[in-house]
Design a protein around this motif. Structure first.
Motif, PDB file in Angstrom:
ATOM      1  N   ASP A 548      22.968 -46.266  23.910  1.00  0.00           N
ATOM      2  CA  ASP A 548      23.830 -46.518  25.065  1.00  0.00           C
ATOM      3  C   ASP A 548      23.907 -45.334  26.014  1.00  0.00           C
ATOM      4  O   ASP A 548      24.300 -45.486  27.174  1.00  0.00           O
ATOM      5  N   SER A 549      23.537 -44.136  25.543  1.00  0.00           N
ATOM      6  CA  SER A 549      23.620 -42.956  26.409  1.00  0.00           C
ATOM      7  C   SER A 549      22.619 -43.002  27.556  1.00  0.00           C
ATOM      8  O   SER A 549      22.844 -42.392  28.605  1.00  0.00           O
ATOM      9  N   GLY A 550      21.501 -43.704  27.374  1.00  0.00           N
ATOM     10  CA  GLY A 550      20.508 -43.818  28.433  1.00  0.00           C
ATOM     11  C   GLY A 550      19.572 -42.633  28.543  1.00  0.00           C
ATOM     12  O   GLY A 550      18.714 -42.597  29.431  1.00  0.00           O
ATOM     13  N   THR A 551      19.680 -41.659  27.676  1.00  0.00           N
ATOM     14  CA  THR A 551      18.812 -40.475  27.725  1.00  0.00           C
ATOM     15  C   THR A 551      17.550 -40.637  26.893  1.00  0.00           C
ATOM     16  O   THR A 551      16.640 -39.812  27.003  1.00  0.00           O
ATOM     17  N   LEU A 552      17.498 -41.676  26.081  1.00  0.00           N
ATOM     18  CA  LEU A 552      16.347 -41.847  25.203  1.00  0.00           C
ATOM     19  C   LEU A 552      15.220 -42.578  25.905  1.00  0.00           C
ATOM     20  O   LEU A 552      15.443 -43.399  26.810  1.00  0.00           O
ATOM     21  N   HIS A 553      14.007 -42.294  25.470  1.00  0.00           N
ATOM     22  CA  HIS A 553      12.834 -43.021  25.930  1.00  0.00           C
ATOM     23  C   HIS A 553      12.787 -44.378  25.238  1.00  0.00           C
ATOM     24  O   HIS A 553      13.433 -44.585  24.206  1.00  0.00           O
ATOM     25  N   TYR A 587      15.858 -56.881  24.037  1.00  0.00           N
ATOM     26  CA  TYR A 587      15.461 -57.887  25.030  1.00  0.00           C
ATOM     27  C   TYR A 587      15.276 -57.248  26.404  1.00  0.00           C
ATOM     28  O   TYR A 587      14.394 -57.642  27.174  1.00  0.00           O
ATOM     29  N   LYS A 588      16.093 -56.249  26.699  1.00  0.00           N
ATOM     30  CA  LYS A 588      16.022 -55.569  27.989  1.00  0.00           C
ATOM     31  C   LYS A 588      14.781 -54.688  28.099  1.00  0.00           C
ATOM     32  O   LYS A 588      14.201 -54.546  29.182  1.00  0.00           O
ATOM     33  N   MET A 589      14.352 -54.082  26.980  1.00  0.00           N
ATOM     34  CA  MET A 589      13.257 -53.100  27.029  1.00  0.00           C
ATOM     35  C   MET A 589      11.879 -53.695  26.796  1.00  0.00           C
ATOM     36  O   MET A 589      10.890 -52.957  26.770  1.00  0.00           O
ATOM     37  N   LEU A 590      11.764 -55.006  26.647  1.00  0.00           N
ATOM     38  CA  LEU A 590      10.448 -55.590  26.384  1.00  0.00           C
ATOM     39  C   LEU A 590       9.495 -55.394  27.560  1.00  0.00           C
ATOM     40  O   LEU A 590       8.298 -55.159  27.373  1.00  0.00           O
TER      41      LEU A 590
END
Length: 802
Positions: A548-553, A587-590
């Protein structure tokens, strides 16, 4: 008269036994040995008698009529009686006697004493007389002192041996010698100036180097082959071969040292035993053993000693390169240190993998682990590969435990600033099972079925005998297996995994922004099912906060999701946790995957789908499964053929697991609402209102396997009939198909045949396309493309209002 009495005696049992030939031969040998010893003793006595006779004849005899020693006062009285008064002598005679007394030393001797010549000297004897008796020699040469060595015994007897000890030169003589040496050297220099040395050309130097190198190679090969043929008897040649690591010839020093390192590596790999050699205790050293045992001990001691020196030489070679010596060396240049260090590191890596059971294995691990984080990429990859190979081939866990401890200490000491490859070596660990906390009932010892008294009462003697024989046989079978007990293996694996998780949790807590985080998440994804249940809640909270932090690849997010579902699929079934957030993120990152450099990450996505949907099909709703099938089919159009095959194989499994997903193959069904492909919520995107129109494009794919899978799914993925797949494709998992049809070698599997000519293509296009439609397509292609984001829901609302 009665019958005649038999006078013959019954033969004794010992007389009936026949004496063996070996015993008779031994008796004969003992008799001959006694006779020889008696003869030797007689000869020795006769020799001593003859020697004593020679000594007696050489010495002066003593008078038999020895006068007993008188008292001192009686001697003085006799002396007074014998000595004449001086008045009775004339002056000339008196002077003559005094002069003779001063000249002749024999007159000072006590003539009345009758002691033999070989008697012991008195303490108060005159020192001057002893000095006068010593003969005088002219010292023309320096005295040579003899050093007595051990004698040699042969047929003739004992032969004494001695050598001359060199005499140290005094300071004055040393100065004279140095002056003479200086004059001699000056003379040599003058001669050298008059006759200069011949300068060799480059070609002659190369020929000389080649000749010298060939001689060194032959010498190395000779020593190595002799050691390998008879290692017990030629263990001393190992020292001679190791001494060639200090080659001083600058022309061939680097090459010879590399060859000796590699040769010693192969020799040690071949002659080292399959057990660890321990040092002998004091009691074992003093105990008497057989000759074979003593020979084996000498071989083992020499082997361990030379192996230790060899490792020290390799370590010193690496240190010389790491320290980057600035002093000039006539043998090895600074540039050659790196090549020597690479060969030394390669030898250490080979020994680490080949001899994990032998001595000094932990010392090799301590040398290898810091080099895993070395700046040199070649050395770092070499060390990491050796550690991974050790983890893969270790079946028990003893060397793996030592290596994991050293790596964990390195990561902590460097404050988590190490290469990610160092931590990724943990992924090669072969750990599939660990010790689980047992209940008190399981820990309590089980009650035996029958006691000894009950056996005696209920079993017969023969039954007890058979049972005892069976137990003995089982014990012997266990000993012949020579396999480690399962409890010991589980204990070691549990300890290894505790250290690994301790390292992972430290990084999650203190270094979330470090480069080690991807390796940590990948490791958690692999070993998450072995974590204790007590840590599940905290671990899931940490994983979700990272996503959830958004910093990860996107790759790290895949590993987080995979780790979370591994936790929930094992012992986490008992937890009441809703993983809906993880479904939404995946589902969002596919659509982050494509046919470029991210194509290899499709494998991780396929593993996540398998854990999230296939293995948890009872906890997944139908809308969620349909949404994933639709989005995966869209993704299959944008990736390489091997990824497309894997995705279609996953869709086939999902359609078999959720039979109602065949609604996506029906063109005539109409649901309520409109499919929203841009919506990131799989539960609310209305995927049941669309169809899998992408299969029509995939049926015309250039890859034959993709076409076969698309045609199979478009008819409902039957298991039998004309639309069924071949067994070689249907029985394989999606990840196996992904690896089988990989394009890493830039080739198609199977090979793709070339298509028809361009004239046929143009004819087919003109036959199927209308002229008005062709003009409209050309006009649309000439206009600039729309760069704004497509929002199908808003456009649909505007069109409906108008």
């Amino acid at each position: 008269m009665g019958p005649r009495k038999n006078t013959k005696r019954v033969p004794n049992f010992r007389k009936l036994l026949k004496t063996s030939s070996v015993k008779l031969a031994n008796k004969l040998k003992n008799k001959q040995y006694k006779q020889q010893s008696v003869a030797k003793k007689y000869k020795k006595e006769q020799k001593q008698i003859r020697q004593a006779a020679r000594d007696v004849s050489a010495k002066t005899g003593t008078p038999l009529d020895q006068v007993k020693r008188k008292r001192r006062d009686e001697e003085e009285d006799e002396m007074e009686e014998d000595v004449l008064p001086l008045d009775m002598l004339e002056d000339d005679d008196l002077e003559y006697m005094q002069s003779m007394g001063q000249r002749a030393l024999f007159l000072s001797r006590n003539l009345h004493s009758s002691e033999p010549i070989h008697a012991k000297k008195r303490k108060n004897e005159n020192v001057v007389e002893q000095y006068e008796k010593v003969p005088r020699y002219l010292q023309t040469e320096p005295e040579k002192e003899l050093i007595h060595l051990l004698p040699i015994k042969d047929k003739r007897g004992i032969i004494p041996q001695s050598i001359e000890r060199p005499i140290l030169v005094k300071e004055g003589e040393d100065e004279e010698m140095t002056e003479e040496n200086q004059q001699h050297e000056e003379g040599k220099e003058t001669v050298a100036r008059k006759a200069p040395l011949q300068i060799l050309t480059t070609e002659e130097l190369l020929l000389l180097r080649r000749k010298t190198l060939q001689e060194k190679k032959i010498r190395i090969a000779t020593l190595a082959s002799s050691i390998l043929t008879e290692p017990d008897n030629n263990i001393k040649k190992l020292k001679e071969l190791r001494s060639m690591l200090m080659e001083r010839d600058p022309n061939v020093a680097v090459t010879v040292r590399k060859l000796v390192m590699a040769s010693l590596l192969e020799v040690f790999k071949d002659i080292t035993p399959c057990y660890r050699i321990r040092p002998l205790t004091e009691a074992e050293k003093t105990a008497k053993v057989r000759k074979e045992t003593l020979h084996l001990r000498e071989f083992e001691e020499g082997l361990v000693c030379q192996y230790k020196f060899y490792l020290e030489n390799l370590e010193q070679t690496v240190k010389d390169w790491k320290q980057m010596k600035k002093k000039k060396s006539d043998v090895v240049s600074l540039k050659a240190y790196k090549g020597l260090a690479e060969v030394a590191v390669k030898c250490l890596c080979e020994l680490l993998v080949a001899l994990p059971h032998f001595n000094f294995h932990n010392n090799i691990a301590v040398m290898i682990v810091p080099l895993m984080n070395d700046a040199s990429r070649k050395i770092s990859e070499m060390c990491c590969g050796a550690v991974e190979k050790l983890f893969k081939q270790d079946k028990i866990g003893v060397p793996s435990l030592a290596m994991v401890k050293i790596i964990s200490g390195l990561v902590k000491s460097r404050n988590y600033e190490v290469k990610s490859e160092v931590l990724k070596t943990f992924l090669a660990l072969r750990i599939k099972e660990v010790e689980v906390k047992k209940d008190s009932e399981a820990i309590a010892p089980k009650k035996r079925f029958m006691t000894c008294k009950e056996k005696r009462k209920n079993l017969s003697r023969m039954q007890r005998k058979w049972k005892k024989a069976e137990e003995k046989l089982e014990q012997e079978l266990l000993e012949t297996e020579a396999s480690e007990s399962k409890d010991k293996k589980l204990k070691l694996h549990t300890e290894i995994l505790n250290i690994v998780f301790l390292t992972y949790f430290r990084i999650l807590k203190k270094a979330q922004k470090s480069l080690l985080l991807p390796g940590v998440l990948e490791g958690l994804a692999k070993f998450a099912h072995l974590i204790n249940v007590e840590f599940f809640d905290d671990l899931l909270v940490v994983l979700y906060s990272l996503i959830d932090s958004g910093t990860l690849h996107y790759r790290e997010c895949f590993h987080c999701i995979q780790a979370a579902f591994h936790v929930l699929s094992g012992q986490g079934d008992v937890l009441n946790i809703d993983p809906m957030k993880f479904y939404t993120h995946l589902y969002k990152m596919l659509f982050a995957l494509h046919a470029g450099d991210t194509n290899e990450d499709v494998l991780i996505m396929l593993q996540c789908i398998d854990v999230m949907l296939t293995k948890r099909r009872k906890q997944v709703s139908l809308q969620r499964a349909i949404a994933y099938v639709k989005r995966l089919t869209i993704l299959a159009l944008n990736v390489l053929p091997n990824s497309t095959i894997g995705i279609l194989a996953t869709n086939r499994v999902l359609m078999n697991s959720f039979p109602k997903t065949d609604i996506l193959l029906d063109n005539e069904s109409h649901g309520s609402g409109l499919y929203l492909p841009e919506l990131d919520e799989p539960e609310y995107c209305n995927a049941q209102n669309t169809v899998l129109w992408e299969l029509h494009y995939l049926q015309r794919h250039f890859h034959p396997v993709v076409r076969r899978f698309a045609a199979h799914i478009s008819v409902g993925a039957p298991s039998e009939g004309s639309g069924a797949l071949r067994a070689e494709l249907s029985r394989k998992h999606a990840t196996e198909l992904f690896d089988e049809f990989s394009m890493k070698e830039m080739t198609f599997n199977p090979p793709i045949t070339s298509s028809g000519s361009s004239k046929k293509k143009s004819a087919m296009q003109s036959a199927f396309l209308d002229s008005d439609l062709q003009c409209q397509i050309n006009r649309l292609l000439e206009t600039p493309s729309i760069t704004a984001d497509l929002k199908f829901a808003e456009d649909f609302k505007v069109e409906s209002y108008t």
